[in-house]
Design an enzyme around this catalytic site. Structure first.
Site, mmCIF file in Angstrom:
data_model
loop_
_atom_site.group_PDB
_atom_site.id
_atom_site.type_symbol
_atom_site.label_atom_id
_atom_site.label_comp_id
_atom_site.label_asym_id
_atom_site.label_seq_id
_atom_site.Cartn_x
_atom_site.Cartn_y
_atom_site.Cartn_z
ATOM 1 N N ARG A 27 41.941 37.993 95.917
ATOM 2 C CA ARG A 27 40.743 37.506 95.984
ATOM 3 C C ARG A 27 40.975 36.214 96.933
ATOM 4 O O ARG A 27 40.071 35.200 96.575
ATOM 5 C CB ARG A 27 40.075 37.298 94.725
ATOM 6 C CG ARG A 27 39.580 38.445 93.924
ATOM 7 C CD ARG A 27 38.798 39.441 94.583
ATOM 8 N NE ARG A 27 37.560 39.130 94.692
ATOM 9 C CZ ARG A 27 36.470 39.106 94.146
ATOM 10 N NH1 ARG A 27 36.591 39.691 92.919
ATOM 11 N NH2 ARG A 27 35.470 38.918 94.159
ATOM 12 N N ARG A 31 35.434 33.639 98.602
ATOM 13 C CA ARG A 31 35.264 32.826 97.331
ATOM 14 C C ARG A 31 35.408 31.417 97.625
ATOM 15 O O ARG A 31 34.642 30.582 97.988
ATOM 16 C CB ARG A 31 36.305 33.134 96.453
ATOM 17 C CG ARG A 31 35.717 34.639 95.607
ATOM 18 C CD ARG A 31 36.433 34.682 94.171
ATOM 19 N NE ARG A 31 35.819 35.851 93.369
ATOM 20 C CZ ARG A 31 36.114 36.090 92.048
ATOM 21 N NH1 ARG A 31 37.209 35.789 91.757
ATOM 22 N NH2 ARG A 31 35.016 36.750 91.674
ATOM 23 N N ARG A 40 29.896 33.862 106.273
ATOM 24 C CA ARG A 40 28.977 35.066 105.634
ATOM 25 C C ARG A 40 27.615 34.566 105.412
ATOM 26 O O ARG A 40 26.793 35.391 105.192
ATOM 27 C CB ARG A 40 29.759 34.922 104.151
ATOM 28 C CG ARG A 40 30.675 36.264 103.722
ATOM 29 C CD ARG A 40 30.036 37.544 103.949
ATOM 30 N NE ARG A 40 28.778 37.495 103.103
ATOM 31 C CZ ARG A 40 28.627 37.810 101.850
ATOM 32 N NH1 ARG A 40 29.693 37.638 101.153
ATOM 33 N NH2 ARG A 40 27.583 37.899 101.235
ATOM 34 N N ASP A 76 35.244 45.908 99.291
ATOM 35 C CA ASP A 76 34.885 45.669 97.808
ATOM 36 C C ASP A 76 35.308 46.833 97.393
ATOM 37 O O ASP A 76 35.267 47.953 98.074
ATOM 38 C CB ASP A 76 33.663 45.268 97.454
ATOM 39 C CG ASP A 76 33.581 44.983 96.091
ATOM 40 O OD1 ASP A 76 34.045 43.935 95.781
ATOM 41 O OD2 ASP A 76 33.049 45.843 95.428
ATOM 42 N N TYR A 151 31.588 50.703 86.163
ATOM 43 C CA TYR A 151 30.470 50.415 86.913
ATOM 44 C C TYR A 151 29.348 51.571 86.967
ATOM 45 O O TYR A 151 28.185 51.395 86.895
ATOM 46 C CB TYR A 151 30.772 49.915 88.238
ATOM 47 C CG TYR A 151 31.320 48.520 88.088
ATOM 48 C CD1 TYR A 151 30.486 47.490 87.904
ATOM 49 C CD2 TYR A 151 32.794 48.223 88.414
ATOM 50 C CE1 TYR A 151 31.420 46.003 87.836
ATOM 51 C CE2 TYR A 151 33.319 47.002 88.470
ATOM 52 C CZ TYR A 151 32.876 45.848 88.029
ATOM 53 O OH TYR A 151 33.397 44.941 88.007
HETATM 54 C C1 LIG Z 1 36.125 44.501 89.755
HETATM 55 C C2 LIG Z 1 36.364 44.156 91.362
HETATM 56 C C3 LIG Z 1 35.362 44.152 92.154
HETATM 57 N N1 LIG Z 1 35.588 43.861 93.509
HETATM 58 C C4 LIG Z 1 37.122 43.919 93.268
HETATM 59 C C5 LIG Z 1 37.661 44.145 92.073
HETATM 60 C C6 LIG Z 1 39.034 44.386 91.667
HETATM 61 C C7 LIG Z 1 39.671 42.953 91.499
HETATM 62 C C8 LIG Z 1 39.144 42.069 90.067
HETATM 63 O O1 LIG Z 1 39.434 42.688 89.368
HETATM 64 O O2 LIG Z 1 38.750 41.001 90.540
HETATM 65 C C9 LIG Z 1 37.914 43.800 94.471
HETATM 66 C C10 LIG Z 1 37.463 42.974 95.646
HETATM 67 N N2 LIG Z 1 36.565 42.477 95.947
HETATM 68 C C11 LIG Z 1 36.614 41.696 97.181
HETATM 69 C C12 LIG Z 1 37.939 41.832 97.531
HETATM 70 C C13 LIG Z 1 38.515 41.307 98.979
HETATM 71 C C14 LIG Z 1 39.561 40.610 99.254
HETATM 72 C C15 LIG Z 1 40.165 39.444 98.401
HETATM 73 O O3 LIG Z 1 40.844 40.000 97.538
HETATM 74 O O4 LIG Z 1 40.437 38.483 98.871
HETATM 75 C C16 LIG Z 1 38.610 42.841 96.779
HETATM 76 C C17 LIG Z 1 40.140 43.030 96.679
HETATM 77 C C18 LIG Z 1 35.516 40.905 97.985
HETATM 78 C C19 LIG Z 1 34.540 40.539 97.108
HETATM 79 N N3 LIG Z 1 33.668 41.013 96.139
HETATM 80 C C20 LIG Z 1 32.614 40.330 95.637
HETATM 81 C C21 LIG Z 1 32.697 39.123 96.488
HETATM 82 C C22 LIG Z 1 31.567 38.019 96.209
HETATM 83 C C23 LIG Z 1 30.381 38.373 97.065
HETATM 84 C C24 LIG Z 1 29.853 37.527 97.950
HETATM 85 O O5 LIG Z 1 30.458 36.359 98.471
HETATM 86 O O6 LIG Z 1 28.343 37.288 97.948
HETATM 87 C C25 LIG Z 1 33.832 39.316 97.382
HETATM 88 C C26 LIG Z 1 34.113 38.101 98.317
HETATM 89 C C27 LIG Z 1 31.678 40.835 94.628
HETATM 90 C C28 LIG Z 1 32.092 41.462 93.313
HETATM 91 N N4 LIG Z 1 32.741 42.602 93.393
HETATM 92 C C29 LIG Z 1 33.172 43.141 92.163
HETATM 93 C C30 LIG Z 1 32.745 41.795 91.489
HETATM 94 C C31 LIG Z 1 33.201 41.558 89.983
HETATM 95 C C32 LIG Z 1 32.336 40.918 92.202
HETATM 96 C C33 LIG Z 1 32.005 39.358 91.937
HETATM 97 C C34 LIG Z 1 30.614 39.117 91.835
HETATM 98 C C35 LIG Z 1 30.476 37.635 91.978
HETATM 99 O O7 LIG Z 1 31.068 36.738 91.384
HETATM 100 O O8 LIG Z 1 29.542 37.239 92.898
HETATM 101 C C36 LIG Z 1 33.796 44.104 91.742
#
Ligand SMILES: Cc1c2[nH]c(c1CCC(=O)O)Cc1[nH]c(c(CCC(=O)O)c1C)Cc1[nH]c(c(CCC(=O)O)c1C)Cc1[nH]c(c(C)c1CCC(=O)O)C2
Length: 346
Positions: A27, A31, A40, A76, A151
């Site tokens: 991540r 973030r 974004r 994602d 999910y």
């Molecule tokens: C479980 C899981 C998800 N997504 C992912 C996982 C496995 C990794 C882990 O265990 O954390 C994987 C993921 N998600 C994202 C990445 C991208 C690149 C990176 O790692 O830097 C990766 C590798 C971007 C993202 N995926 C997400 C965001 C945030 C969305 C946004 O910016 O609006 C990003 C940048 C959304 C997301 N998607 C998911 C979650 C739990 C969330 C967070 C929700 C929140 O807190 O807003 C499912």
């Protein structure tokens, strides 16, 4: 374009001796970065994932800023499901939300198979990135069948995964049909990324640690194994959280590199992996700085980095990373400094 054969991350993944300890952070894209929030703004997460130029820019941002040894594709784990036609969204601050959670045989049969053209923008982004990354290898990824099933069955993020586990135990046949379908989609998503040019892949089974080893082996391992075995040309990293008890099983599923969260010291993880499979070569591990330590100030970070690098010497190779993803409020400078310190530690 270089083939990255001397890239520290790829050398370490193969158990060789890299020129420096490779480091990247789960991540790291998005973030915590203000430049991420700026590009974004006004674009929904899943739309951003289908915009090759935007994916390229966001993936490059942490590489420019932190001098990390790997770029993680901005995407994602739910992207292939959405692309295949599953009705879901990513709700900011919540995570993936599924419109109609999976409960019956009909629901499983209705999950469409992913076709490569549906994720063409992801392949385009990979090609664009390889033209821009120089020697820094691009890491592709996918969600593992169990984490994605959680999910789909819960309908969103879940603390206890009770619906998922209930389905698993009450109707194993339906469970295996669901995981087999997800494994097909995941394998196809990874195939597209590898064919487009990613240099390594990571399978995220983030929630596998919720399972006992017995249930993991019976209900999950065969499906993750099929996904990992479908990737034959690039190193495969297999990651989960709270997986201390599952590390040998996760390696057995077919990982070249085993991800370790912060709960298990790397030397303990290596010993566990070796004791469980003495006939295999020494394992390669990835991890395992507690993401919260990045809030503790430079001195504490240095101390923890030194400890982890030292413990990582027990492995045949060590890719430095966090034990889980960068937390949203992390100071980006703390990440940059941690990377510097990893590179200095020898
Ligand atoms: C479980 C899981 C998800 N997504 C992912 C996982 C496995 C990794 C882990 O265990 O954390 C994987 C993921 N998600 C994202 C990445 C991208 C690149 C990176 O790692 O830097 C990766 C590798 C971007 C993202 N995926 C997400 C965001 C945030 C969305 C946004 O910016 O609006 C990003 C940048 C959304 C997301 N998607 C998911 C979650 C739990 C969330 C967070 C929700 C929140 O807190 O807003 C499912």
């Amino acid at each position: 374009m270089s083939d990255n054969t001397t890239a520290p991350l790829l050398v370490a993944a193969r158990g060789g001796t890299p020129s420096r300890t490779p480091v990247w952070f789960m991540r790291q894209a998005g973030r915590s970065l203000p430049e991420y929030r700026a590009v974004r703004a006004g674009t929904a997460m899943l739309d951003a994932c289908m915009d090759p130029e935007l994916v390229c820019e966001i993936t490059l941002q942490p590489v420019r800023r932190h001098d990390v040894d790997g770029a993680i594709l901005f995407s994602d784990i739910v992207v292939p499901l959405k692309a295949a036609g599953v009705d879901l969204d990513i709700v900011p601050g919540t995570g993936p939300v599924v419109a109609k959670p999976v409960a019956t045989r009909d629901d499983v049969d209705r999950i469409p198979m992913l076709e490569a053209h549906q994720v063409q923008p992801v392949a385009d982004a990979v090609k664009l990135l390889n033209a821009n990354l120089g020697d820094v290898p691009l890491i592709g990824f996918a969600g593992a069948p169990f984490t994605l099933a959680s999910y789909l069955v819960e309908g969103g993020p879940s603390k206890h995964h009770e619906r998922t586990k209930a389905l698993m135990h009450a109707d194993p046949e339906l469970w295996h049909a669901l995981l087999a379908r997800i494994a097909d989609i995941t394998a196809e998503f990874l195939r597209v990324q590898v064919e487009a040019g990613v240099k390594a892949v990571q399978l995220f089974d983030s929630w596998a640690g919720a399972l006992s080893e017995r249930d993991y082996r019976a209900f999950v391992l065969p499906h993750s194994k099929r996904v990992l075995e479908s990737v034959t040309t690039v190193p495969r990293i297999h990651f989960g959280v709270g997986t201390s008890e599952l590390l040998p099983a996760m390696r057995e599923a077919g990982a070249d590199v085993v991800g370790v969260d912060w709960r298990t010291p790397l030397d303990v993880a290596v010993r566990r992996l070796q004791d469980a499979a003495p006939h295999l070569p020494k394992p390669v591990v990835q991890g395992n700085l507690d993401p919260a330590v990045l809030f503790a100030g430079e001195e504490a970070v240095r101390r923890e980095v030194d400890r982890i690098v030292e413990e990582g010497r027990a492995a045949a190779g060590h890719i430095f990373n966090l034990g889980h993803g960068v937390l949203p409020d992390t100071d980006p400078d703390a990440i940059t400094k941690a990377v510097e310190w990893v590179h200095r530690a020898r």
